[in-house]
Design a protein around this motif. Structure first.
Motif, PDB file in Angstrom:
ATOM      1  N   ALA A 224      28.519  16.026 -22.747  1.00  0.00           N
ATOM      2  CA  ALA A 224      28.991  14.754 -23.296  1.00  0.00           C
ATOM      3  C   ALA A 224      28.193  13.599 -22.723  1.00  0.00           C
ATOM      4  O   ALA A 224      27.798  12.678 -23.435  1.00  0.00           O
ATOM      5  N   LYS A 225      27.963  13.676 -21.423  1.00  0.00           N
ATOM      6  CA  LYS A 225      27.226  12.604 -20.760  1.00  0.00           C
ATOM      7  C   LYS A 225      25.797  12.516 -21.296  1.00  0.00           C
ATOM      8  O   LYS A 225      25.286  11.426 -21.584  1.00  0.00           O
ATOM      9  N   LEU A 226      25.156  13.672 -21.441  1.00  0.00           N
ATOM     10  CA  LEU A 226      23.787  13.678 -21.950  1.00  0.00           C
ATOM     11  C   LEU A 226      23.730  13.076 -23.345  1.00  0.00           C
ATOM     12  O   LEU A 226      22.840  12.292 -23.669  1.00  0.00           O
ATOM     13  N   LEU A 227      24.705  13.425 -24.159  1.00  0.00           N
ATOM     14  CA  LEU A 227      24.683  12.940 -25.536  1.00  0.00           C
ATOM     15  C   LEU A 227      24.918  11.441 -25.601  1.00  0.00           C
ATOM     16  O   LEU A 227      24.408  10.759 -26.489  1.00  0.00           O
ATOM     17  N   LYS A 228      25.673  10.939 -24.651  1.00  0.00           N
ATOM     18  CA  LYS A 228      25.897   9.486 -24.621  1.00  0.00           C
ATOM     19  C   LYS A 228      24.592   8.750 -24.368  1.00  0.00           C
ATOM     20  O   LYS A 228      24.414   7.629 -24.839  1.00  0.00           O
ATOM     21  N   GLN A 229      23.696   9.410 -23.630  1.00  0.00           N
ATOM     22  CA  GLN A 229      22.451   8.756 -23.273  1.00  0.00           C
ATOM     23  C   GLN A 229      21.383   8.940 -24.331  1.00  0.00           C
ATOM     24  O   GLN A 229      20.246   8.516 -24.168  1.00  0.00           O
ATOM     25  N   LEU A 267      26.097  28.685 -23.003  1.00  0.00           N
ATOM     26  CA  LEU A 267      27.343  27.935 -23.169  1.00  0.00           C
ATOM     27  C   LEU A 267      27.035  26.474 -23.428  1.00  0.00           C
ATOM     28  O   LEU A 267      27.602  25.853 -24.332  1.00  0.00           O
ATOM     29  N   GLU A 268      26.105  25.932 -22.644  1.00  0.00           N
ATOM     30  CA  GLU A 268      25.846  24.492 -22.777  1.00  0.00           C
ATOM     31  C   GLU A 268      25.161  24.184 -24.092  1.00  0.00           C
ATOM     32  O   GLU A 268      25.386  23.126 -24.680  1.00  0.00           O
ATOM     33  N   TYR A 269      24.341  25.077 -24.591  1.00  0.00           N
ATOM     34  CA  TYR A 269      23.722  24.838 -25.898  1.00  0.00           C
ATOM     35  C   TYR A 269      24.788  24.734 -26.973  1.00  0.00           C
ATOM     36  O   TYR A 269      24.782  23.829 -27.805  1.00  0.00           O
ATOM     37  N   ILE A 270      25.702  25.686 -26.957  1.00  0.00           N
ATOM     38  CA  ILE A 270      26.756  25.699 -27.962  1.00  0.00           C
ATOM     39  C   ILE A 270      27.570  24.409 -27.898  1.00  0.00           C
ATOM     40  O   ILE A 270      27.770  23.723 -28.914  1.00  0.00           O
ATOM     41  N   VAL A 271      28.029  24.075 -26.702  1.00  0.00           N
ATOM     42  CA  VAL A 271      28.866  22.875 -26.567  1.00  0.00           C
ATOM     43  C   VAL A 271      28.071  21.637 -26.964  1.00  0.00           C
ATOM     44  O   VAL A 271      28.571  20.764 -27.672  1.00  0.00           O
ATOM     45  N   PHE A 272      26.839  21.579 -26.538  1.00  0.00           N
ATOM     46  CA  PHE A 272      25.972  20.446 -26.852  1.00  0.00           C
ATOM     47  C   PHE A 272      25.831  20.261 -28.351  1.00  0.00           C
ATOM     48  O   PHE A 272      26.023  19.156 -28.889  1.00  0.00           O
ATOM     49  N   GLU A 273      25.506  21.341 -29.051  1.00  0.00           N
ATOM     50  CA  GLU A 273      25.311  21.254 -30.492  1.00  0.00           C
ATOM     51  C   GLU A 273      26.592  20.854 -31.210  1.00  0.00           C
ATOM     52  O   GLU A 273      26.579  20.041 -32.130  1.00  0.00           O
ATOM     53  N   ALA A 364      15.584  26.493 -28.343  1.00  0.00           N
ATOM     54  CA  ALA A 364      17.046  26.413 -28.498  1.00  0.00           C
ATOM     55  C   ALA A 364      17.722  26.280 -27.133  1.00  0.00           C
ATOM     56  O   ALA A 364      18.508  27.121 -26.708  1.00  0.00           O
ATOM     57  N   THR A 365      17.366  25.205 -26.454  1.00  0.00           N
ATOM     58  CA  THR A 365      18.078  24.896 -25.205  1.00  0.00           C
ATOM     59  C   THR A 365      18.418  23.406 -25.208  1.00  0.00           C
ATOM     60  O   THR A 365      17.838  22.628 -25.962  1.00  0.00           O
ATOM     61  N   VAL A 366      19.331  23.049 -24.340  1.00  0.00           N
ATOM     62  CA  VAL A 366      19.682  21.640 -24.194  1.00  0.00           C
ATOM     63  C   VAL A 366      18.511  20.914 -23.544  1.00  0.00           C
ATOM     64  O   VAL A 366      18.118  19.824 -23.942  1.00  0.00           O
ATOM     65  N   HIS A 367      17.952  21.570 -22.568  1.00  0.00           N
ATOM     66  CA  HIS A 367      16.896  20.977 -21.735  1.00  0.00           C
ATOM     67  C   HIS A 367      15.740  20.452 -22.575  1.00  0.00           C
ATOM     68  O   HIS A 367      15.255  19.343 -22.375  1.00  0.00           O
ATOM     69  N   GLU A 368      15.287  21.267 -23.526  1.00  0.00           N
ATOM     70  CA  GLU A 368      14.113  20.843 -24.293  1.00  0.00           C
ATOM     71  C   GLU A 368      14.430  19.615 -25.137  1.00  0.00           C
ATOM     72  O   GLU A 368      13.581  18.760 -25.346  1.00  0.00           O
TER      73      GLU A 368
END
Lengths: 441, 459
Positions: A224-229, A267-273, A364-368
């Motif tokens: 959530a925090k990453l997406l806010k930024q 897990l984080e990829y799924i939640v992120f997407e 397919a990662t959050v990091h990239e």
């Protein structure tokens, strides 16, 4: 396109060779007869490991076990790649010759040959070299997902939706499994030699790439925090419709103390997407108002699995021209244009093309994704005026459309599930269930 | 001793002063057989909803008589189908007293309809309508009765056979009641010269919020009485929205869903002491969402006919979501919850010793708070079979109101709530789905077709 005739014609016509393809030195006739090697490997069965076995194996590392792990990866991967190659070979001729698919075919062949010929590993030093080799292959294959998505989207008219989707699923599941094995071995090697990992920088307990005390709430908060930024121009392709400026809050409820063993990246990829989709929908629906309703993430601790429900008030489906126009929500995870018409849209294809030719590809990662936000707009590799994406008028950060299908694969390949339900006109609920490993010691 | 068994079965003998029970009941008389054949063989006219409603728009003496003529044609056909389908069940099932009572009840009703002379005047129709209404009452408890019968026949019928039979029977029943109740409503409206927009079975301004509150308070009372506490309901979404539907259907579905949610919520939080329980029970959240109307000027929906009305044809369903924190449904149960007669009531919380066991059997095991419900359920049946009806002093009797479909006034009992609700939802092309977040709660998604635009619904 690739010339299908004899080798002499190919070698003469260097100018005609599209620059994105690796050179094929043999003619297709030769290729046909050399397929015997492949048949040999493809006839072997894959030796699958469960998550529990991976953790158990990695917990008490010795040099001997590390070498064992290396050789397991060395011998197992060519078998699985062979299965994929056979699967590709079974597709209609017209499909595999399409751009994107042909590229993937070449990549897989090259990997197959390299693995097949790799000598057995007998000591730590050889394992180091092997790890370098693995890293290189992981890198080279970074463009598989966009290429495959592009190729299969274009080929959609030649395949039934079922055949297309089941093929994509097999490919992607296999890819994830292979990369899990590879990355797990790399992580174990790093840990064993005491090398500080650049990827896993925190001190949360883990074995290889599996986090044994993965705190679900923390992961959701992080996404959530990453997406806010996230910069506001990312992911916008609305042709004139302004998204709201206010980003919805993410409220977390449920069994907040839930922790389990899982691959954190997945897990984080799924939640992120999922959060990304919810935020987008919410901002779009409530663009006229100054306050937006929050997204509610619920964590549930079941007997055999962990459940996460992402619930938004983004209007659901069939709400307006910008919401998904599909018959059933699960069609969003389909690569067939019959089920999901957006797959054939020019802007979508353009984006996939542009991304396919990029060096780093899509892992397919959050990091990239987060990294790409930080890169300035015009310094992309392989871009410039030839970028078909630019020609199609789409921005660098336009949507690929693989978030949901990839989340679906990540959620289901270990036996979990991902279900999307729409309350048309109000919002969407997505339910993710991931298997819980019982009593890991 | 043996001589009794060998007594010929074809006659009731009173020679020795006692009556030998027949093992095989008598066959239908010739008259009945012929009538049944006649009506069961001619296919029911595929009436659609708009046709049914058209008798009332406008309501005139002619249209009223047309309506009764239609009813007298269509109802016997459907009843004949029902009789035949029961007669097609395995013999041993047919000898069960509950089943055989239902069968003879239907046969009687069928005969009444099949031989009734078509009313030619308004007065004749008034008589007919009155008797029609009574008949509907008589059949009010059919479902619990059949349920009880099937419960006893569990070893003679597979769950699939039960599901299939009940799906057909209940669908059939809904049709018959729709036609019957529409006609009764029209007759009443004609007599009282009603000009309201809500006579007939369809109410064009059904308010789901109002229904949720109404059903909610009923279920709340039931829940308090049975379990000692009940959660509150929070309504969000678009609470002022209305749509066209058959109110009694919605009432039934909402009641069943709320019963499940309330029960689960209380049971899930039952560890806490009763004093604090009431405050800490998480509410049941009901979200109401009317069909979205696309008003976006940038609408480029592929269904767009290019007209300027911009009304979305993609969704003319009214959606309702009921969300609870009742702990969810365990994965071992989830595949069974839409099966008739599957219920977890009556088992103690810890007896998950055999989670795969259906609660089909002759479980009189009335442990726990649901013992009364079983009794209540049976009490409801017993009254119904004898031809009683609503308001006969049942402890958990029928909800008052016009023509509620069943007599299930229990919080949990027979396990028919969810599958029947789903049938009702699907009747006009809607749907009912349950998604469970095991360990936390469940969400029930209800989608109902708006009947003002569903004229092509076949009933």
């Amino acid at each position: 396109m690739i010339s299908q005739s004899s080798s002499s014609r190919v070698s003469r016509c260097r100018i005609c060779r599209p620059r994105s393809f690796t050179v094929r030195h043999e003619s297709t006739a030769l290729h046909f007869y050399q397929n015997k090697q492949l048949d040999l490997y493809a006839s072997r069965e894959a030796k699958r490991l469960t998550l529990r076995q991976l953790v158990f194996f990695g917990r008490s590392m010795t040099e001997e076990r590390l070498i064992q792990s290396a050789n397991y990866v060395r011998t197992e991967l060519p078998v699985r790649i062979a299965h994929r190659l056979r699967d590709l070979q079974a597709l209609p001729y017209v499909v595999v010759t399409q751009e994107g698919v042909a590229k993937v075919y070449e990549l897989y062949w090259s990997a197959f040959e390299q693995f097949r010929r790799y000598p057995p590993i007998t000591n730590i030093k050889e394992n180091e070299a092997f790890c370098e080799f693995l890293r290189r292959i992981l890198d080279e294959h970074g463009s598989v997902i966009p290429n495959l998505s592009l190729g299969l989207s274009i080929s959609s008219p030649y395949l039934t939706p079922d055949a297309l989707d089941s093929f994509m699923r097999r490919m992607l599941v296999s890819r994830i499994s292979r990369r899990v094995l590879t990355q797990h071995h790399l992580a174990l090697s790093d840990t064993f030699v005491g090398k500080k990992s650049t990827r896993y920088t925190d001190s949360e307990p883990r074995v290889g790439i599996i986090y044994t005390g993965l705190d679900v709430r923390r992961s959701i908060e992080k996404c959530a925090k990453l997406l806010k930024q996230r910069p506001s121009d990312v992911g916008s392709d609305y042709e004139g419709v302004e998204m709201g400026a206010v980003s919805p809050e993410v409220v977390i409820e449920g069994n907040l103390e839930t922790k389990f063993s899982y691959i954190r990246e997945h897990l984080e990829y799924i939640v992120f997407e999922l959060l990304k989709n919810s935020m987008r929908a919410t901002r779009l629906k409530h663009r006229q108002s100054s306050s937006v309703p929050p997204i509610v993430a619920t964590i549930a601790l079941g007997a055999n699995d962990i459940g996460i429900r992402i619930s938004d008030q983004g209007g659901g489906f069939n709400f307006n021209a910008h919401s998904p126009q599909v018959k059933t929500p699960s069609d969003l995870c389909s690569f067939s244009h019959v089920r999901n018409p957006q797959r054939m849209e020019d802007s979508r294809l353009g984006t996939l093309r542009s991304v396919s030719s990029r060096r780093e590809g899509v892992w397919a990662t959050v990091h990239e994704q987060v990294e790409s936000w930080q890169k300035p707009q015009d310094s992309e590799n392989g871009g410039g005026n030839d970028d078909p994406g630019k020609k199609a008028g789409v921005g660098r950060h336009s949507r690929l459309g693989i978030g949901l299908p990839m989340s679906n694969i990540f959620a289901t390949y270990l036996g979990g599930s991902l279900d999307i339900v729409s309350l048309d006109g109000w919002g969407t609920d997505v339910y993710v269930r991931l298997p819980k490993l019982v009593s890991l010691r | 001793m043996n001589s009794r068994l060998h007594r010929p079965l074809t006659s009731i003998s009173s020679r020795r002063g006692y009556i030998t029970p027949r093992r095989a009941p008598a066959a239908n008389t010739r008259q009945v057989t012929e009538l049944l054949d006649k009506h069961a063989s001619s296919p029911p006219r595929p009436l659609n909803l708009s046709a049914l409603l058209s008798f009332g728009r406008p309501l005139t003496p002619e249209s009223l008589l047309a309506s009764v003529s239609y009813a007298l044609e269509e109802i016997p056909k459907r009843l004949a189908t029902r009789v035949r389908s029961i007669e097609a069940l395995p013999f041993i099932v047919g000898t069960n007293p509950y089943v055989s009572n239902i069968l003879s009840s239907y046969k009687q009703s069928f005969l009444w309809f099949a031989t009734y002379p078509t009313p030619k005047t308004i007065e004749e129709n008034a008589n007919f309508a009155e008797m029609l209404e009574e008949l509907v009452e008589i059949h009010a408890n059919d479902i619990p009765t059949m349920a009880k019968g099937f419960q006893e026949c569990a070893r003679y019928l597979s769950p699939e056979e039960i599901n299939q039979f009940l799906d057909g029977a209940i669908r059939n029943r809904i049709s018959v009641r729709l036609i019957a109740e529409q006609h009764v409503a029209l007759s009443r409206a004609f007599q009282s010269q009603e000009k309201a927009c809500n006579f007939g079975v369809v109410n064009t301004i059904t308010s789901p919020a109002q229904m949720v509150r109404m059903c909610g308070s009923f279920v709340s009372e039931l829940c308090e009485a049975t379990l000692g506490a009940s959660p509150s309901i929070v309504i969000d979404g678009y609470p002022d929205s209305t749509f066209a539907y058959v109110p009694v259907h919605l009432e039934y579905i909402l009641t069943e869903i709320l019963k499940n949610s309330f029960r689960a919520t209380v049971e899930n939080h039952s560890r806490q002491s009763p004093a604090t329980r009431a405050q800490s029970l998480p509410p049941v959240m009901v979200t109401l969402s009317p069909p979205p109307r696309v008003t976006d000027s940038a609408c480029r929906s592929s269904n767009s006919s290019g007209s300027n009305s911009n009304v979305s044809t993609l969704s003319n369903f009214y959606s309702i979501r009921v969300r609870d924190q009742g702990g969810g449904v365990s994965s071992s149960h989830i595949s069974k919850i839409f099966s008739y007669a599957f219920t977890t009531a009556g088992r103690s919380a810890d007896s998950d010793s055999n989670p795969d066991a259906y609660d089909y059997g002759d479980s009189g095991d009335g442990g726990g708070p649901y013992a009364a419900q079983h009794v209540g359920g049976i009490a409801a049946i017993a009254e119904g079979v004898g031809g009683g009806g609503a308001g006969q002093g049942n402890l958990f009797g029928e909800i008052t109101g016009k023509g509620l479909q069943t007599g299930l006034g229990t919080i949990a009992g027979l396990g028919y709530g969810l599958p029947m609700s789903r049938l009702y939802a699907k009747y006009f092309g809607g749907s009912l789905d349950l998604v469970s977040l095991e360990g936390w709660g469940s969400d029930v998604f209800l989608k109902l077709r708006c009947l003002d635009e569903a004229g092509d619904s076949a009933i």
